[in-house]
Design a protein around this motif. Structure first.
Motif, PDB file in Angstrom:
ATOM      1  N   LYS A  15       2.370 150.030  13.761  1.00  0.00           N
ATOM      2  CA  LYS A  15       2.562 148.575  13.747  1.00  0.00           C
ATOM      3  C   LYS A  15       4.003 148.298  13.311  1.00  0.00           C
ATOM      4  CE  LYS A  15      -2.321 147.915  12.879  1.00  0.00           C
ATOM      5  NZ  LYS A  15      -3.343 147.626  11.866  1.00  0.00           N
ATOM      6  N   LEU A  16       4.907 148.610  14.211  1.00  0.00           N
ATOM      7  CA  LEU A  16       6.328 148.639  13.887  1.00  0.00           C
ATOM      8  C   LEU A  16       6.919 147.261  13.617  1.00  0.00           C
ATOM      9  CD1 LEU A  16       7.447 151.315  16.502  1.00  0.00           C
ATOM     10  CD2 LEU A  16       6.612 151.659  14.156  1.00  0.00           C
ATOM     11  N   LYS A  17       6.569 146.296  14.413  1.00  0.00           N
ATOM     12  CA  LYS A  17       7.115 144.942  14.246  1.00  0.00           C
ATOM     13  C   LYS A  17       6.641 144.324  12.928  1.00  0.00           C
ATOM     14  CE  LYS A  17       9.487 141.477  15.892  1.00  0.00           C
ATOM     15  NZ  LYS A  17      10.845 141.471  15.369  1.00  0.00           N
ATOM     16  N   GLU A  18       5.347 144.477  12.629  1.00  0.00           N
ATOM     17  CA  GLU A  18       4.812 143.932  11.388  1.00  0.00           C
ATOM     18  C   GLU A  18       5.492 144.577  10.187  1.00  0.00           C
ATOM     19  OE1 GLU A  18       3.081 145.045  14.028  1.00  0.00           O
ATOM     20  OE2 GLU A  18       1.094 144.155  14.126  1.00  0.00           O
ATOM     21  N   ALA A  41      16.288 149.744   7.244  1.00  0.00           N
ATOM     22  CA  ALA A  41      17.115 150.364   8.289  1.00  0.00           C
ATOM     23  C   ALA A  41      16.246 151.214   9.206  1.00  0.00           C
ATOM     24  CB  ALA A  41      18.196 151.228   7.643  1.00  0.00           C
ATOM     25  N   TRP A  42      15.403 152.022   8.617  1.00  0.00           N
ATOM     26  CA  TRP A  42      14.511 152.900   9.360  1.00  0.00           C
ATOM     27  C   TRP A  42      13.621 152.068  10.283  1.00  0.00           C
ATOM     28  CZ3 TRP A  42      11.401 157.145   6.285  1.00  0.00           C
ATOM     29  CH2 TRP A  42      10.663 157.927   7.169  1.00  0.00           C
ATOM     30  N   SER A  43      13.152 150.928   9.777  1.00  0.00           N
ATOM     31  CA  SER A  43      12.251 150.092  10.574  1.00  0.00           C
ATOM     32  C   SER A  43      12.959 149.505  11.797  1.00  0.00           C
ATOM     33  CB  SER A  43      11.642 148.982   9.719  1.00  0.00           C
ATOM     34  OG  SER A  43      12.556 147.940   9.456  1.00  0.00           O
ATOM     35  N   VAL A  46      13.329 152.553  14.442  1.00  0.00           N
ATOM     36  CA  VAL A  46      12.138 152.895  15.227  1.00  0.00           C
ATOM     37  C   VAL A  46      11.796 151.826  16.257  1.00  0.00           C
ATOM     38  CG1 VAL A  46      11.145 154.430  13.481  1.00  0.00           C
ATOM     39  CG2 VAL A  46      10.456 152.029  13.521  1.00  0.00           C
ATOM     40  N   LEU A  47      12.349 150.634  16.088  1.00  0.00           N
ATOM     41  CA  LEU A  47      12.168 149.573  17.081  1.00  0.00           C
ATOM     42  C   LEU A  47      13.238 149.626  18.169  1.00  0.00           C
ATOM     43  CD1 LEU A  47      11.242 146.551  14.775  1.00  0.00           C
ATOM     44  CD2 LEU A  47       9.769 147.588  16.517  1.00  0.00           C
ATOM     45  N   GLY A  48      14.171 150.561  18.039  1.00  0.00           N
ATOM     46  CA  GLY A  48      15.261 150.657  19.005  1.00  0.00           C
ATOM     47  C   GLY A  48      16.341 149.613  18.769  1.00  0.00           C
ATOM     48  N   LEU A  49      16.387 149.071  17.563  1.00  0.00           N
ATOM     49  CA  LEU A  49      17.373 148.046  17.202  1.00  0.00           C
ATOM     50  C   LEU A  49      18.419 148.665  16.266  1.00  0.00           C
ATOM     51  CD1 LEU A  49      14.810 145.149  16.556  1.00  0.00           C
ATOM     52  CD2 LEU A  49      16.230 145.501  18.597  1.00  0.00           C
ATOM     53  N   GLU A  50      19.123 149.659  16.804  1.00  0.00           N
ATOM     54  CA  GLU A  50      20.053 150.445  15.999  1.00  0.00           C
ATOM     55  C   GLU A  50      21.150 149.604  15.364  1.00  0.00           C
ATOM     56  OE1 GLU A  50      18.840 151.422  18.940  1.00  0.00           O
ATOM     57  OE2 GLU A  50      17.983 153.406  18.573  1.00  0.00           O
ATOM     58  N   LYS A  51      21.695 148.657  16.108  1.00  0.00           N
ATOM     59  CA  LYS A  51      22.802 147.840  15.580  1.00  0.00           C
ATOM     60  C   LYS A  51      22.367 147.116  14.306  1.00  0.00           C
ATOM     61  CE  LYS A  51      25.900 145.597  18.259  1.00  0.00           C
ATOM     62  NZ  LYS A  51      26.392 144.578  19.197  1.00  0.00           N
ATOM     63  N   GLU A  52      21.132 146.628  14.284  1.00  0.00           N
ATOM     64  CA  GLU A  52      20.620 145.910  13.111  1.00  0.00           C
ATOM     65  C   GLU A  52      20.376 146.852  11.934  1.00  0.00           C
ATOM     66  OE1 GLU A  52      19.736 145.434  16.209  1.00  0.00           O
ATOM     67  OE2 GLU A  52      19.543 143.293  16.615  1.00  0.00           O
ATOM     68  N   GLY A  76      20.022 159.282   9.583  1.00  0.00           N
ATOM     69  CA  GLY A  76      19.730 158.049  10.316  1.00  0.00           C
ATOM     70  C   GLY A  76      20.982 157.284  10.684  1.00  0.00           C
ATOM     71  N   LEU A  77      21.899 157.119   9.722  1.00  0.00           N
ATOM     72  CA  LEU A  77      23.122 156.363   9.989  1.00  0.00           C
ATOM     73  C   LEU A  77      24.018 157.106  10.974  1.00  0.00           C
ATOM     74  CD1 LEU A  77      24.939 153.917   9.508  1.00  0.00           C
ATOM     75  CD2 LEU A  77      25.839 155.091   7.468  1.00  0.00           C
ATOM     76  N   GLY A  78      24.171 158.403  10.791  1.00  0.00           N
ATOM     77  CA  GLY A  78      25.001 159.178  11.719  1.00  0.00           C
ATOM     78  C   GLY A  78      24.463 159.126  13.131  1.00  0.00           C
ATOM     79  N   SER A  79      23.165 159.269  13.261  1.00  0.00           N
ATOM     80  CA  SER A  79      22.527 159.223  14.573  1.00  0.00           C
ATOM     81  C   SER A  79      22.637 157.833  15.187  1.00  0.00           C
ATOM     82  CB  SER A  79      21.059 159.625  14.445  1.00  0.00           C
ATOM     83  OG  SER A  79      20.413 159.540  15.682  1.00  0.00           O
ATOM     84  N   THR A  80      22.482 156.813  14.362  1.00  0.00           N
ATOM     85  CA  THR A  80      22.578 155.433  14.839  1.00  0.00           C
ATOM     86  C   THR A  80      23.978 155.144  15.363  1.00  0.00           C
ATOM     87  OG1 THR A  80      20.809 154.660  13.403  1.00  0.00           O
ATOM     88  CG2 THR A  80      22.398 153.021  14.135  1.00  0.00           C
ATOM     89  N   TYR A  81      24.999 155.536  14.590  1.00  0.00           N
ATOM     90  CA  TYR A  81      26.371 155.352  15.078  1.00  0.00           C
ATOM     91  C   TYR A  81      26.580 156.069  16.412  1.00  0.00           C
ATOM     92  CZ  TYR A  81      28.471 153.140  10.925  1.00  0.00           C
ATOM     93  OH  TYR A  81      28.825 152.265   9.936  1.00  0.00           O
ATOM     94  N   ARG A  82      26.019 157.254  16.552  1.00  0.00           N
ATOM     95  CA  ARG A  82      26.173 158.005  17.799  1.00  0.00           C
ATOM     96  C   ARG A  82      25.554 157.253  18.965  1.00  0.00           C
ATOM     97  NH1 ARG A  82      24.287 161.142  21.558  1.00  0.00           N
ATOM     98  NH2 ARG A  82      22.144 160.897  20.910  1.00  0.00           N
ATOM     99  N   THR A  83      24.356 156.729  18.777  1.00  0.00           N
ATOM    100  CA  THR A  83      23.686 156.019  19.873  1.00  0.00           C
ATOM    101  C   THR A  83      24.403 154.720  20.225  1.00  0.00           C
ATOM    102  OG1 THR A  83      22.112 154.875  18.426  1.00  0.00           O
ATOM    103  CG2 THR A  83      21.408 156.991  19.342  1.00  0.00           C
ATOM    104  N   LEU A  84      25.166 154.182  19.269  1.00  0.00           N
ATOM    105  CA  LEU A  84      25.940 152.963  19.522  1.00  0.00           C
ATOM    106  C   LEU A  84      27.307 153.272  20.125  1.00  0.00           C
ATOM    107  CD1 LEU A  84      25.110 150.977  16.252  1.00  0.00           C
ATOM    108  CD2 LEU A  84      24.227 150.526  18.561  1.00  0.00           C
TER     109      LEU A  84
END
Length: 159
Positions: A15-18, A41-43, A46-52, A76-84
């Motif tokens: 229940k990712l959004k909740e 941040a993790w939440s 997992v929703l695919g909202l890396e920028k947020e 998480g942060l390193g991976s997020t920056y990479r995907t962005l």
């Protein structure tokens, strides 16, 4: 914190959004709580909202986390920056993380992905081959482990 536990449980249940909504509210109510920021941040991730996710990861790291959470936040942060597409920032985060968590193989693999994106292919391959040789249970990989490790940083050499 009961609400935090509830949000984590909701994420585990898919229940990712909740979960995300609860964590956003917790981050507003407890802006200086590093665990809340990390979980928020993790939440987003997992929703695919890396920028947020980025500001929450950055805040959690700057406030301070337990070793386990800090390790996860760096990854998480390193991976997020990479995907962005922010490869240099990703590299910097992974290097900080790997200075602290030198044996984190998952972080090394994600770091190798960033190096690939930065066209540092030789170093990326070296990291991946070394980790493959050191962790594989495949009998053929085990048979050639020494050779794989030997060649991991010599891929451009001609004999």
């Amino acid at each position: 914190m009961k609400k935090l536990e509830e949000a984590i449980e909701l994420r585990k249940e898919g229940k990712l959004k909740e979960s995300n909504e609860i964590l956003i509210n917790l981050a507003k109510d407890y802006p200086d709580n590093s665990v809340v920021n990390y979980q928020c941040a993790w939440s987003f991730d997992v929703l695919g909202l890396e920028k947020e996710a980025v500001p929450y990861y950055e805040k959690a790291i700057s406030i301070g986390l337990s070793e386990k959470d800090l390790q996860g936040a760096f990854l998480g942060l390193g991976s997020t920056y990479r995907t962005l597409g922010q490869y240099q920032k990703s590299k910097e985060v992974f290097e900080k993380g790997l200075n602290k968590f030198t044996e984190d193989r998952a972080m090394k693999v994600f770091y190798a992905m960033t190096l690939y994106n930065l066209n540092e292919h030789s170093k990326a391959m070296e990291i991946l081959l070394t980790n493959l040789a050191q962790t594989s249970s495949d009998k053929n990989i085990k048979t050639y482990k020494r050779a794989i490790e030997f060649y991991s940083d010599r891929l451009d050499e001609i004999w």
